[in-house]
Design a protein around this motif. Sequence first.
Motif, PDB file in Angstrom:
ATOM      1  N   ARG A  76       0.799  -1.223   0.000  1.00 41.15           N
ATOM      2  CA  ARG A  76       0.000   0.000   0.000  1.00 41.15           C
ATOM      3  C   ARG A  76       0.833   1.276   0.000  1.00 41.15           C
ATOM      4  O   ARG A  76       0.340   2.331  -0.401  1.00 41.15           O
ATOM      5  CB  ARG A  76      -0.939   0.012   1.209  1.00 41.15           C
ATOM      6  CG  ARG A  76      -2.004  -1.080   1.189  1.00 41.15           C
ATOM      7  CD  ARG A  76      -2.991  -0.875   2.323  1.00 41.15           C
ATOM      8  NE  ARG A  76      -3.642   0.418   2.220  1.00 41.15           N
ATOM      9  CZ  ARG A  76      -4.306   1.001   3.213  1.00 41.15           C
ATOM     10  NH1 ARG A  76      -4.386   0.403   4.397  1.00 41.15           N
ATOM     11  NH2 ARG A  76      -4.875   2.182   3.042  1.00 41.15           N
ATOM     12  N   SER A  96      -0.784   5.519   1.473  1.00 38.78           N
ATOM     13  CA  SER A  96      -1.846   4.514   1.611  1.00 38.78           C
ATOM     14  C   SER A  96      -3.206   5.150   1.881  1.00 38.78           C
ATOM     15  O   SER A  96      -4.145   4.460   2.302  1.00 38.78           O
ATOM     16  CB  SER A  96      -1.500   3.551   2.749  1.00 38.78           C
ATOM     17  OG  SER A  96      -1.353   4.259   3.978  1.00 38.78           O
ATOM     18  N   ASN A 141      -5.990   3.625  -0.991  1.00 34.50           N
ATOM     19  CA  ASN A 141      -5.889   2.367  -1.739  1.00 34.50           C
ATOM     20  C   ASN A 141      -6.223   1.117  -0.931  1.00 34.50           C
ATOM     21  O   ASN A 141      -5.894   0.009  -1.347  1.00 34.50           O
ATOM     22  CB  ASN A 141      -4.508   2.232  -2.373  1.00 34.50           C
ATOM     23  CG  ASN A 141      -3.389   2.169  -1.339  1.00 34.50           C
ATOM     24  OD1 ASN A 141      -3.638   2.085  -0.130  1.00 34.50           O
ATOM     25  ND2 ASN A 141      -2.150   2.215  -1.810  1.00 34.50           N
ATOM     26  N   ALA A 162      -6.128  -2.748  -2.451  1.00 30.80           N
ATOM     27  CA  ALA A 162      -5.186  -3.700  -1.866  1.00 30.80           C
ATOM     28  C   ALA A 162      -5.904  -4.889  -1.265  1.00 30.80           C
ATOM     29  O   ALA A 162      -5.475  -6.046  -1.427  1.00 30.80           O
ATOM     30  CB  ALA A 162      -4.337  -2.998  -0.805  1.00 30.80           C
ATOM     31  N   VAL A 187      -1.418   0.497  -6.248  1.00 25.03           N
ATOM     32  CA  VAL A 187      -0.722  -0.390  -5.325  1.00 25.03           C
ATOM     33  C   VAL A 187       0.404  -1.068  -6.080  1.00 25.03           C
ATOM     34  O   VAL A 187       0.436  -1.083  -7.315  1.00 25.03           O
ATOM     35  CB  VAL A 187      -1.639  -1.464  -4.697  1.00 25.03           C
ATOM     36  CG1 VAL A 187      -2.755  -0.845  -3.881  1.00 25.03           C
ATOM     37  CG2 VAL A 187      -2.188  -2.388  -5.769  1.00 25.03           C
TER      38      VAL A 187
END
Length: 381
Positions: free
Chosen positions: A168, A303, A306, A310, A342
Amino acid sequence: MNLREILADLVAIPSLPGTRNDKIADAICNHLDLPGVTLHRIPTPEGRWNILASIGPTDQAGVMLSGHSDVVSAEGQSWSTDPFRLTQVEDRLIGRGTSDMKGFLAVMLTLLPEFLQMPLRRPVHLAFSCDEEIGCQGVPYLIERLPDLIALPQYCIVGEPSGLRPVRSHKGKQSIEVKLTGKPGHSSDPAAGLNALYPAAKLALEIQDIATSLTVEGPFDPAFAPDCSTLQVGLLEGGVAVNIIPEHASMLIEARMIPAQSPHEVINRVLEVLRHIQQSASVADVPLQSKYRVLASYPALSSNDNAELATKLGKLGGYPVVPAVSYGTEAGLFAKAGITSVVCGPGDIARAHRADEFIHEHELTACAEMLRRFVVQSCQA
């Protein structure tokens, strides 16, 4: 051609970064040249090629699979096989780029005929970049062209070797080269010249202090190891002989930053020290000259948005999600462009850039199955 044959085709081409890549670009385009594929060759100012292939309605937001076509040199490494010939030894497929990352490219190309047969309501894009291994220098030119060619993808999977574990977040990077010029002379009279190594050494010690402050003051992110940004002098060179006052000194400096901190922020602290050294020399009427250039720069992958992507990939592949890694990829650039991204690909980063780099065929087939299922869920009518 099957997956292994395509991988062998790609590995056979020593597509080193910073060199003309017509041969690998032609090979990839030959695999992509099928009815139903919209193909674009996107040049860089240096005359190298990025490639974008699209399947399905390009006016819709779709998914992008992305990988770089360049590989690091095998020079100076002790290989047991020809690094540019795919060789099977027991259950290992050995060759330069098998893990990093022509294995992922081969999976993308193998899946292309299947994508063409799918009733896609959203497009699938296959992106092949150049010059990633010298600081992600090629892909910005591809990203810049995306709005003119396609609707911005919703998702991007960058297939760097992660053991198919969705990653991530990763650190960003900026590296610079600093050159200092003094005045040469005979070592018997040091005052008659200007030793360029001394201001270089002063700069290096100041960089060490900045690096130490990062470990003490932060900011910190426990997802990373180490949990803070880092800074180092990776190379310091100067002088030609012990009896000659060194006229030139050069340094390579690298910052790797957590998402909360910009690489420019830390490098600017280094450049401020360099300016101070230059100003002090000017005030003292010392003929020191200094200059710098940026070698590589790419942002961290955050991160923030996402988690859903993920998690989906983790379930499809059967592997846990990795919160963060300390190496960098092109995913940070795609995310900066507004594409949820990712890192997730076959192979192991620990095998990359080493002699006898390898990948297992079952890793490639597992990646193909994961991507096949992902495209069916995300793009198929």
